[in-house]
Design an enzyme around this catalytic site. Structure first.
Site, short mmCIF file in Angstrom:
data_model
loop_
_atom_site.label_atom_id
_atom_site.label_comp_id
_atom_site.label_asym_id
_atom_site.label_seq_id
_atom_site.Cartn_x
_atom_site.Cartn_y
_atom_site.Cartn_z
N GLY A 48 0.83 -1.20 0.00
CA GLY A 48 0.00 0.00 0.00
C GLY A 48 0.87 1.25 0.00
N ALA A 49 1.90 1.20 0.83
CA ALA A 49 2.82 2.32 0.95
C ALA A 49 4.06 1.81 1.67
CB ALA A 49 2.19 3.45 1.76
N MET A 50 5.16 2.57 1.58
CA MET A 50 6.42 2.08 2.14
C MET A 50 7.21 3.23 2.77
SD MET A 50 8.47 -0.36 2.70
CE MET A 50 9.95 -0.03 3.62
N GLU A 51 7.64 2.99 4.01
CA GLU A 51 8.19 4.05 4.85
C GLU A 51 9.66 4.39 4.62
OE1 GLU A 51 7.36 0.93 5.82
OE2 GLU A 51 8.61 0.22 7.47
N ASN A 52 10.21 4.22 3.39
CA ASN A 52 11.62 4.57 3.15
C ASN A 52 11.93 5.90 3.81
OD1 ASN A 52 11.61 2.43 1.09
ND2 ASN A 52 10.32 3.89 0.00
N GLU A 60 2.88 5.75 7.65
CA GLU A 60 4.26 5.73 7.13
C GLU A 60 5.12 6.75 7.86
OE1 GLU A 60 4.83 3.19 5.58
OE2 GLU A 60 2.79 2.70 4.92
N HIS A 108 6.41 5.58 11.12
CA HIS A 108 7.59 4.72 10.96
C HIS A 108 8.89 5.50 10.87
CE1 HIS A 108 5.93 0.73 10.36
NE2 HIS A 108 5.30 1.00 9.24
N GLU A 146 5.14 -2.62 12.69
CA GLU A 146 3.84 -2.48 12.04
C GLU A 146 2.68 -2.28 13.02
OE1 GLU A 146 3.76 -1.61 9.20
OE2 GLU A 146 5.66 -2.33 8.37
#
Ligand code: BES
Ligand code: ZN
Length: 842
Positions: free
Chosen positions: A253-257, A290, A293, A312
């Site tokens: 869905g989304a990624m916390e880079n 995100e 995170h 998470e």
């Protein structure tokens, strides 16, 4: 399963110099990585996947090396242990897997374009550059990127760009961080930026297929979320910028880079003037998730993937804490109750479910850990319990200390419990471990026996379950004084019920007030009747909770399903989101008990029509600027109910609205858009309409409109139309692989399409595995299948197809769980069908 070695034990990198040359045209990556670090022994291993390594050198000395694809490794022989600088040169393919470095495809004004982006969690950084690809192996990174650049293109990464020289973009050295959080992206992007109170640059970026104002909502939420977290965590945002980027192809869905968060377009960009409130709320919670995170996960990272929940579960709780703080009028915790809580209670009742904390080794198993209902929903609920126990002051103090102690480093669950324990003076760890380490949850039975009010706890199962005598430390949250805060034994006697009741102002006895503890309650008839006699005093959350617990007890065959139906009649007509969401969940669950086209189905349609009529009448089809959240959500549910009931008025009104908007369907009010389109397809469908909607689907870049179109098209009644849709499943120009599961599920759920979709997945399994197999979402194709099926015939076919796949890494748990869940549903339906239908015919 073979033991996988941790490479960090052999080699501890502290700095990477990464040079990448990416050619979109030739679909190749050429790279050179220089790693400085400490070799703990002469034989070290470095991760790589699908890299063609041409040389490995110690400064300038060639080293002997061997790639070992089975273990994702390059094994290197060093002359001696100690500090080393290793240079690795390699090439790699640029592939369409939505993992590693990959292209995303889109169109602007008929011109096909692409953006290159990255997705490294959980273990795909090794596909981009050789590295020790484990969360504990934190290091600093200098990134330099060259690509077949066109004028006007933008490149983004975790850190700001330092210089652009000879076509190479050099980025500032990162802080100490894990490999899975490295990210970059380039292409023809548009962006908007702002600055937080504390000076962090915040930006939102997307392709130019979107209108500029579609970035505004996200920018505002991102900025205010960061400001909120800086205050709540009492810890500054650690980087100079926080970019949010929407990618047209995205597996999760989304990624916390860190510093460059990536999103599905549906979770970032939206039309501020015509998007449903619930969609806005979803987008806001994803952004807040995100950004939570950036501290919890990025600044402090789990030591190993077994503590993935630490990332998470925590982010999943914080998304609600943050949005509740910045948009209090949204009452966002209600969304937690209607979605996460329900998902957790359901999944966690199946025997064989994983605990929130699970041991894990194999890379494919790591991805299968992301069971949303457990690691996200149950884990978050567990933390909500912890928050309620210690209070916000201790939570904030504990977190501040936790960040200070572990920043730029790693932590385990125990470290968090210790920090919260110290801040609150409570033994948080032993309470929370009963929830963290054990699968499942208890049903607390409350009964009056010989005048005594007694509680017992026992694990709750839907379907067969082996009772292992598990016990939990249950925060009881009773409305009665003198009830202990925590119930951790098997049995508890609270004393004489009549006396207790009079001491507590004659209110009925209640447990788990506000529904924040992870258990359900089975009241005996005396207690339940007491509660219902006072139902005028019940608040909405209590009504929801009564329905929720009855629903689960019915699914667990502890009360008759038919007995739940009168409660729907009783609580219908409410204006509350939480009550209505569960009412309609329950009502549509009944569809499984009736055959399509039967008399029974007609009764169900009538029943749902009766539940809906009053509200549908009150709210009408015309969304109003002053509508409350309750009204907006209730309108959709009630009008949906009227259409399901085939109410003539509703069908004709929706048809009329469609005609008014027929030349500009996207501007149909978002709140009723799906209903109107789906009504049109169902009742007035023609080939021409079908082609028109499918063409709009291909063309639009508005994700929420796309969703409406998908949901309407898959409601078609014509098998040839449905077959045509299925024929597009493997045509990524129409249906992107990231969106396929939605299409598959909708068609499977349409009785005219079920056979088509089911045949497709069985015939095309290999294609599916090749296309989305590396993906955390892959296993959910099985979940949705099991969720839709409900007959013994389908169950037999399900087993015949999936049981032989039980040993596929990453699918084992899902197949086992779904087989059990489906078995219990089929059994429940067979034993309750007559009673349910008799009740519905009343
Ligand atoms: N870290 C995850 C995304 C992820 C999970 C990537 C597993 C690769 C493997 C991210 O923070 C996340 O939780 N994303 C959610 C959306 C979220 C708002 C619930 C997702 O992708 O479903
Ligand atoms: Zn997350």
């Amino acid at each position: 399963m073979a033991e996988f070695k941790r490479f960090y034990d052999t080699f501890k990198p502290d700095h990477y110099n990464i040079y990448l040359d990416i050619d979109r045209d030739k679909k190749t990556i050429t790279g050179k990585t220089v790693i400085k670090g400490l070799a703990e022994q002469e034989q070290i291993s470095i991760h790589q996947k699908a890299l063609k390594v041409s040389s490995v050198q110690l400064i300038d000395e060639p080293l002997s090396f061997k790639t070992d694809d089975k273990n994702d490794a390059i094994n290197v022989q060093l002359p001696k242990a100690g500090p080393v600088e290793i240079t690795i040169e390699y090439t790699a393919p640029l592939t369409d897997t939505m993992m590693g470095i990959y292209p995303s495809y889109y169109e602007v004004d008929g011109v096909k374009k692409q953006i290159i982006g990255t997705q490294f969690e959980t273990n795909a950084a090794r596909q981009a550059f050789p590295c020790v690809d484990e969360p504990e192996a934190k290091a600093q990174f200098d990134l330099a990127i060259k690509f077949d650049e066109q004028p006007g293109e933008t490149i983004l990464s975790n850190m700001p760009e330092l210089k652009h020289e000879n076509g190479v973009h050099y980025f500032d050295t990162t802080v100490k961080m894990s490999t899975y959080l490295i990210a970059f992206a380039f292409g023809d992007l548009q962006g908007k930026t702002t600055t937080t109170k504390s000076g962090v640059k915040v930006g939102v970026f997307a392709t130019k297929a979107h209108k500029a104002n579609e970035l505004d909502f996200a920018l505002d939420i991102a900025k205010r979320s960061i400001e909120f977290y800086e205050d709540f965590y009492q810890t500054p945002y650690p980087l100079p910028h926080s970019w949010q980027l929407a990618l047209p192809d995205f597996s999760a869905g989304a990624m916390e880079n860190w510093g460059l968060v990536t999103y599905r377009e549906a979770y970032l960009v939206l039309d501020p003037d015509n998007t449903a409130l619930t969609t806005k709320q979803l987008v806001a919670t994803v952004i807040a998730h995100e950004l939570a995170h950036q501290w919890f996960g990025d600044l402090v990272t789990m030591k190993w993937w077994d503590d993935l929940w630490l990332n998470e579960s925590f982010a999943n709780m914080m998304e609600f804490v943050a949005i509740d703080a910045i948009e209090p009028e949204w009452r966002i915790w209600e969304n937690f109750q209607t979605s996460d809580v329900q998902a957790a209670l359901k999944r966690d009742a199946t025997d064989g479910v994983q605990s929130v904390h699970v041991q894990v080794n194999h890379p494919a198993e790591i991805d299968s850990l992301f069971d949303a209902a457990i690691v996200y929903a149950k884990g978050a609920r567990m933390l909500v319990m912890a928050r309620a126990l210690v209070g916000d002051d201790a939570l904030r103090k504990g977190l501040k200390n936790y960040f200070a102690a572990h920043q730029y480093s790693n932590a385990t669950g125990a470290d968090l419990w210790n920090a919260l324990g110290e801040a609150s003076g409570m033994d948080v760890e032993s309470i929370m471990n009963s929830w963290l380490e054990q699968p499942g949850y208890p049903v607390v039975t409350a009964k009056v026996e010989n005048g005594e009010l007694k509680l017992t706890q026992k694990q709750f199962f839907i379907g067969d379950g082996e009772d292992k005598g598990r016990q939990w430390h249950i925060p009881l949250n009773s409305n009665y004084q003198d009830v202990p805060a925590i119930f951790k034994d098997n049995e508890l006697s609270l004393g004489n019920y009549a006396e207790l009741k009079s001491k507590n102002g004659n209110q009925p006895f209640r447990l788990n007030v506000v529904n924040d503890s992870h258990f359900i309650v089975k009241y005996d008839d005396t207690l339940l009747n007491d509660i219902l006699e006072h139902d005028d005093k019940l608040d909405n959350m209590s009504k929801m909770q009564i329905l929720q617990d009855l629903k689960l007890l019915a699914e667990g065959k502890q009360v008759s399903y038919a007995k739940v139906i009168p409660f729907l009649r009783k609580f219908a007509g409410e204006n509350s989101v939480v009550v209505n969401s569960i009412i309609y969940d329950l009502a549509y669950d009944l569809e499984d008990f009736v055959n399509p086209g039967s008399n029974e189905e007609n009764n169900l349609r009538k029943f749902i029509g009766q539940l809906s009529a009053k509200q549908a009448d009150r709210l009408g089809w015309e969304p109003n600027a002053n509508d409350s959240k309750d009204d907006q959500v209730t309108r959709r549910l009630a009008l949906g109910g009227m259409l399901y009931a085939k109410d003539n008025d509703a069908v004709n009104t929706a048809h009329k609205i469609f005609s008014q908007y027929k030349d500009n369907l996207i501007s149909l009010p978002a709140d009723i858009r799906t209903l109107v389109l789906s009504n049109e397809v169902k009742n007035f469908g023609s080939d021409e309409l079908f082609e028109k909607l499918l063409a709009s689907y291909r063309k639009t870049s508005d994700a929420s409109y796309k969703n409406s179109l998908c949901s309407a098209l898959t409601d078609a009644k014509s098998e040839s139309v449905l077959a045509k849709l299925v024929s597009h499943f493997e045509d990524s120009e129409t249906i992107k692989p990231q969106d396929l599961r939605g299409w598959y599920r909708y068609i499977l759920d349409n009785d005219k399409g079920q056979q088509l979709a089911w045949d497709w997945i069985r015939n095309e399994w290999q294609w599916l595995e090749d296309t989305v197999g590396g993906d955390m979402e892959f296993a959910t194709f099985i979940t949705v299948t099991a969720n839709v099926f409900h007959t013994s015939e389908r169950f037999t076919e399900f087993k015949a197809f999936f049981e032989p796949k039980l040993n596929t890494p990453g699918l084992t748990r899902e197949i086992k769980m779904d087989t059990k869940a489906l078995a219990s549903r089929v059994d429940l339906i067979e034993s309750e069908r007559d009673a349910v239908n008799a009740e519905l015919s009343k």
